[in-house]
Design a protein around this motif. Structure first.
Motif, PDB file in Angstrom:
ATOM      1  N   MET A 228      70.122 146.524  48.913  1.00  0.00           N
ATOM      2  CA  MET A 228      71.407 146.878  49.561  1.00  0.00           C
ATOM      3  C   MET A 228      72.573 146.843  48.490  1.00  0.00           C
ATOM      4  SD  MET A 228      72.939 144.274  52.536  1.00  0.00           S
ATOM      5  CE  MET A 228      71.575 144.911  53.653  1.00  0.00           C
ATOM      6  N   GLU A 229      72.990 148.308  48.535  1.00  0.00           N
ATOM      7  CA  GLU A 229      74.030 148.646  47.478  1.00  0.00           C
ATOM      8  C   GLU A 229      75.144 147.941  47.503  1.00  0.00           C
ATOM      9  OE1 GLU A 229      76.359 152.812  47.091  1.00  0.00           O
ATOM     10  OE2 GLU A 229      74.536 153.133  48.032  1.00  0.00           O
ATOM     11  N   THR A 230      75.849 147.401  48.584  1.00  0.00           N
ATOM     12  CA  THR A 230      76.899 146.670  48.578  1.00  0.00           C
ATOM     13  C   THR A 230      76.880 145.078  48.224  1.00  0.00           C
ATOM     14  OG1 THR A 230      76.529 146.495  51.118  1.00  0.00           O
ATOM     15  CG2 THR A 230      78.240 148.207  50.221  1.00  0.00           C
ATOM     16  N   SER A 231      75.744 144.687  48.308  1.00  0.00           N
ATOM     17  CA  SER A 231      75.323 143.080  48.103  1.00  0.00           C
ATOM     18  C   SER A 231      75.592 142.723  46.554  1.00  0.00           C
ATOM     19  CB  SER A 231      74.006 142.432  48.562  1.00  0.00           C
ATOM     20  OG  SER A 231      73.065 142.976  47.784  1.00  0.00           O
ATOM     21  N   PRO A 232      75.996 141.387  46.389  1.00  0.00           N
ATOM     22  CA  PRO A 232      76.038 141.044  45.042  1.00  0.00           C
ATOM     23  C   PRO A 232      74.810 141.131  44.291  1.00  0.00           C
ATOM     24  CG  PRO A 232      77.469 139.703  46.451  1.00  0.00           C
ATOM     25  CD  PRO A 232      76.616 140.538  47.537  1.00  0.00           C
ATOM     26  N   ALA A 233      73.961 141.068  45.030  1.00  0.00           N
ATOM     27  CA  ALA A 233      72.441 141.225  44.155  1.00  0.00           C
ATOM     28  C   ALA A 233      72.496 142.427  43.299  1.00  0.00           C
ATOM     29  CB  ALA A 233      71.191 141.080  45.100  1.00  0.00           C
ATOM     30  N   SER A 234      73.175 143.420  43.957  1.00  0.00           N
ATOM     31  CA  SER A 234      72.937 144.827  43.494  1.00  0.00           C
ATOM     32  C   SER A 234      74.010 144.944  42.251  1.00  0.00           C
ATOM     33  CB  SER A 234      73.208 146.046  44.392  1.00  0.00           C
ATOM     34  OG  SER A 234      71.766 145.734  45.203  1.00  0.00           O
ATOM     35  N   LYS A 235      74.888 143.933  41.976  1.00  0.00           N
ATOM     36  CA  LYS A 235      75.913 144.240  40.938  1.00  0.00           C
ATOM     37  C   LYS A 235      75.695 142.849  40.149  1.00  0.00           C
ATOM     38  CE  LYS A 235      78.834 145.788  44.645  1.00  0.00           C
ATOM     39  NZ  LYS A 235      79.626 145.030  45.838  1.00  0.00           N
ATOM     40  N   ASN A 236      74.357 142.577  39.634  1.00  0.00           N
ATOM     41  CA  ASN A 236      74.114 141.531  38.907  1.00  0.00           C
ATOM     42  C   ASN A 236      74.731 140.036  39.373  1.00  0.00           C
ATOM     43  OD1 ASN A 236      72.373 140.549  36.721  1.00  0.00           O
ATOM     44  ND2 ASN A 236      74.105 140.890  35.134  1.00  0.00           N
ATOM     45  N   TYR A 237      74.657 139.872  40.555  1.00  0.00           N
ATOM     46  CA  TYR A 237      75.087 138.645  41.366  1.00  0.00           C
ATOM     47  C   TYR A 237      76.794 138.365  40.889  1.00  0.00           C
ATOM     48  CZ  TYR A 237      70.414 138.451  42.537  1.00  0.00           C
ATOM     49  OH  TYR A 237      69.219 138.473  43.034  1.00  0.00           O
ATOM     50  N   ALA A 238      77.322 139.496  40.356  1.00  0.00           N
ATOM     51  CA  ALA A 238      78.895 139.208  40.204  1.00  0.00           C
ATOM     52  C   ALA A 238      79.549 139.196  41.585  1.00  0.00           C
ATOM     53  CB  ALA A 238      79.240 140.269  39.437  1.00  0.00           C
ATOM     54  N   GLY A 239      80.880 138.358  41.330  1.00  0.00           N
ATOM     55  CA  GLY A 239      81.883 138.354  42.556  1.00  0.00           C
ATOM     56  C   GLY A 239      80.976 137.620  43.677  1.00  0.00           C
ATOM     57  N   GLY A 240      81.288 137.891  45.016  1.00  0.00           N
ATOM     58  CA  GLY A 240      80.583 137.236  45.917  1.00  0.00           C
ATOM     59  C   GLY A 240      81.141 135.748  46.191  1.00  0.00           C
ATOM     60  N   PHE A 241      80.222 134.913  46.569  1.00  0.00           N
ATOM     61  CA  PHE A 241      80.385 133.454  47.075  1.00  0.00           C
ATOM     62  C   PHE A 241      79.612 132.595  45.837  1.00  0.00           C
ATOM     63  CE2 PHE A 241      79.271 129.785  49.929  1.00  0.00           C
ATOM     64  CZ  PHE A 241      80.675 129.368  49.603  1.00  0.00           C
ATOM     65  N   GLY A 242      80.191 132.206  44.770  1.00  0.00           N
ATOM     66  CA  GLY A 242      79.540 131.500  43.831  1.00  0.00           C
ATOM     67  C   GLY A 242      78.654 130.278  44.386  1.00  0.00           C
ATOM     68  N   THR A 243      77.620 130.403  43.418  1.00  0.00           N
ATOM     69  CA  THR A 243      76.641 129.059  43.700  1.00  0.00           C
ATOM     70  C   THR A 243      77.496 127.738  43.696  1.00  0.00           C
ATOM     71  OG1 THR A 243      74.877 130.556  42.815  1.00  0.00           O
ATOM     72  CG2 THR A 243      74.550 128.052  42.709  1.00  0.00           C
ATOM     73  N   ASP A 244      78.395 127.593  42.456  1.00  0.00           N
ATOM     74  CA  ASP A 244      78.885 126.166  42.627  1.00  0.00           C
ATOM     75  C   ASP A 244      79.821 126.079  44.069  1.00  0.00           C
ATOM     76  OD1 ASP A 244      77.550 125.471  40.419  1.00  0.00           O
ATOM     77  OD2 ASP A 244      79.489 125.992  39.128  1.00  0.00           O
ATOM     78  N   LEU A 245      80.053 127.242  44.569  1.00  0.00           N
ATOM     79  CA  LEU A 245      81.137 126.929  46.082  1.00  0.00           C
ATOM     80  C   LEU A 245      80.165 126.581  47.071  1.00  0.00           C
ATOM     81  CD1 LEU A 245      83.825 129.776  45.885  1.00  0.00           C
ATOM     82  CD2 LEU A 245      84.214 127.339  45.256  1.00  0.00           C
ATOM     83  N   MET A 246      78.899 127.146  46.880  1.00  0.00           N
ATOM     84  CA  MET A 246      77.920 126.788  47.993  1.00  0.00           C
ATOM     85  C   MET A 246      77.522 125.230  47.805  1.00  0.00           C
ATOM     86  SD  MET A 246      76.050 127.105  50.561  1.00  0.00           S
ATOM     87  CE  MET A 246      75.848 128.751  51.307  1.00  0.00           C
ATOM     88  N   LEU A 247      77.505 125.042  46.614  1.00  0.00           N
ATOM     89  CA  LEU A 247      76.944 123.663  46.184  1.00  0.00           C
ATOM     90  C   LEU A 247      77.750 122.530  46.707  1.00  0.00           C
ATOM     91  CD1 LEU A 247      74.709 122.004  44.700  1.00  0.00           C
ATOM     92  CD2 LEU A 247      76.010 122.247  42.526  1.00  0.00           C
ATOM     93  N   LYS A 248      79.264 122.846  46.497  1.00  0.00           N
ATOM     94  CA  LYS A 248      80.648 122.030  47.191  1.00  0.00           C
ATOM     95  C   LYS A 248      80.361 121.996  48.553  1.00  0.00           C
ATOM     96  CE  LYS A 248      83.648 124.542  48.126  1.00  0.00           C
ATOM     97  NZ  LYS A 248      84.781 125.051  48.959  1.00  0.00           N
ATOM     98  N   ASP A 249      79.903 123.114  49.342  1.00  0.00           N
ATOM     99  CA  ASP A 249      80.111 123.028  50.781  1.00  0.00           C
ATOM    100  C   ASP A 249      78.907 122.372  51.247  1.00  0.00           C
ATOM    101  OD1 ASP A 249      82.132 124.915  50.532  1.00  0.00           O
ATOM    102  OD2 ASP A 249      81.165 126.534  51.412  1.00  0.00           O
ATOM    103  N   LEU A 250      77.682 122.482  50.673  1.00  0.00           N
ATOM    104  CA  LEU A 250      76.361 121.622  50.911  1.00  0.00           C
ATOM    105  C   LEU A 250      76.738 120.122  50.363  1.00  0.00           C
ATOM    106  CD1 LEU A 250      73.826 124.206  50.082  1.00  0.00           C
ATOM    107  CD2 LEU A 250      74.250 123.443  52.374  1.00  0.00           C
ATOM    108  N   GLY A 251      77.536 119.837  49.663  1.00  0.00           N
ATOM    109  CA  GLY A 251      77.744 118.458  49.113  1.00  0.00           C
ATOM    110  C   GLY A 251      78.956 117.870  50.282  1.00  0.00           C
ATOM    111  N   LEU A 252      79.759 118.571  51.021  1.00  0.00           N
ATOM    112  CA  LEU A 252      80.532 118.327  51.910  1.00  0.00           C
ATOM    113  C   LEU A 252      79.789 117.938  53.403  1.00  0.00           C
ATOM    114  CD1 LEU A 252      83.680 120.860  51.564  1.00  0.00           C
ATOM    115  CD2 LEU A 252      83.655 118.257  51.075  1.00  0.00           C
ATOM    116  N   SER A 253      78.788 118.971  53.475  1.00  0.00           N
ATOM    117  CA  SER A 253      77.939 118.719  54.700  1.00  0.00           C
ATOM    118  C   SER A 253      77.165 117.551  54.712  1.00  0.00           C
ATOM    119  CB  SER A 253      77.206 119.963  55.325  1.00  0.00           C
ATOM    120  OG  SER A 253      76.322 120.471  54.300  1.00  0.00           O
ATOM    121  N   GLN A 254      76.721 117.104  53.572  1.00  0.00           N
ATOM    122  CA  GLN A 254      75.742 115.913  53.337  1.00  0.00           C
ATOM    123  C   GLN A 254      76.769 114.880  53.341  1.00  0.00           C
ATOM    124  OE1 GLN A 254      73.059 117.662  54.201  1.00  0.00           O
ATOM    125  NE2 GLN A 254      72.244 115.923  53.350  1.00  0.00           N
TER     126      GLN A 254
END
Ligand code: NAD
Length: 299
Positions: A228-254
């Motif tokens: 998918m041209e527009t997904s962060p995967a096609s831009k070397n995973y730059a920008g988008g939603f950081g892994t550490d932000l997802m980790l923070k959210d999963l910490g909040l849910s746990q």
């Protein structure tokens, strides 16, 4: 309307720009000089400090990474006075950061004592939604304050939900992001399995997108580079939603699950996988890079 906007990151920057383009008078600030330069170049008026943005503002919007940043902004940290001391009574504050519901409630309660209305309004829709102005807002707070905020939120989003009292927007958001975190790992696992068997990831993605495995990651955010041209995967995973932000959210849910004694085993496993991925040095990359944990060497 005069709007103060604090936090010009991957989400806040495009959200502020949409308000500016809609004709509101913005005064924006970010601690990062690079972020300020980038959005100044796009026409956004930049102030010298967060405190300077609130001069004459009718609405204050914050879009910061985590609870500690929001706490520091509104209550102060070190030598820095809290913004609540500077914001005039009668102002409406919209905090769109994803943070602990308890922090949202703490800000709302302290603000109410000073005659300042606060809603928590975290968002979903990714950076694409922030740019397009199609975010989903999940609002916690008084119904009347949401109605005051609505004309502003409508310039940045397509869906606005009232989840309940102060903090309820945050609770809705961590439920959603726990599901998203799990779906991204499941989607990555399925794609990696197909590719390890020699399938073309574009073809497999299309098959699953139109089958019972279809989900948001396959629709809008494919984790495999080149699909998918527009997904962060096609831009070397730059920008988008950081892994550490997802980790923070999963910490909040746990943490929340422990507090209300809910059973969230897949949320817990997803948190461990993103933690391992972050420890391997991918914390700043988009969270869809978690697929790297699941790919065989031949991939
Ligand atoms: P980001 O890290 O790209 O941006 C955050 C910005 O806040 C940074 O530019 C940082 O310099 C700035 N900042 C931190 N403390 C500050 C302060 N005290 N004053 C001024 N600026 C300050 O993060 P993001 O991706 O824009 O995410 C922001 C929030 O939105 C997070 O809570 C995140 O979980 C949530 N969110 C992100 C996405 C996404 O796809 N990126 C989607 C939905 C929700």
């Amino acid at each position: 309307m005069k709007i103060a906007f604090i936090g010009l990151g991957n989400m806040g920057g495009p959200m502020a720009l949409n308000l500016h383009k809609a004709g509101h008078t913005l005064s924006a600030f970010d601690l990062s000089a690079d972020a300020c330069r980038k959005f100044a170049a796009e026409g956004l008026p930049i102030a010298n400090s967060a405190a300077a943005t609130v001069d004459g503002a009718e609405v204050v919007i914050s879009m910061l990474p985590a609870s500690a940043h929001v706490d520091g902004l509104y209550f102060g940290s070190g030598e820095q006075a809290g913004l609540l001391e500077k914001i005039p009574a009668g102002t409406l504050v919209i905090d769109s950061s994803t943070i602990a519901a308890a922090t949202s409630r703490k800000v709302a309660e302290a603000a109410a004592k000073r005659g300042i209305a606060v809603i928590d309004a975290p968002v979903s829709g990714g950076t694409g939604g922030a740019i397009a102005g199609t975010l989903t807002f999940m609002v916690g707070g008084e119904e009347a304050d949401l109605e005051r905020a609505r004309p502003v939120l409508e310039k940045m989003g397509a869906n606005i939900f009232h989840a309940g009292a102060a903090g309820a927007g945050q609770t809705a958001k961590i439920c959603n992001n726990m599901l998203l975190g799990i779906l991204m790992i499941g989607t990555s696992e399925a794609l990696a399995l197909g590719v390890a068997n020699g399938l073309d990831p574009k073809v497999l993605s299309e098959i699953m997108r139109r089958s019972s495995g279809g989900n948001w990651a396959l629709e809008k955010y494919n984790p495999m580079p080149g699909v998918m041209e527009t997904s962060p995967a096609s831009k070397n995973y730059a920008g988008g939603f950081g892994t550490d932000l997802m980790l923070k959210d999963l910490g909040l849910s746990q943490e929340n699950a422990a507090a209300v004694r809910a059973s969230t085993p897949l949320g817990g496993l997803a948190r461990s996988l993103y933690a391992a991925h972050s420890l391997a040095g991918h914390g700043a990359q988009d969270f869809s890079s978690v697929i790297k944990l699941l790919q065989t060497k031949a991939n």
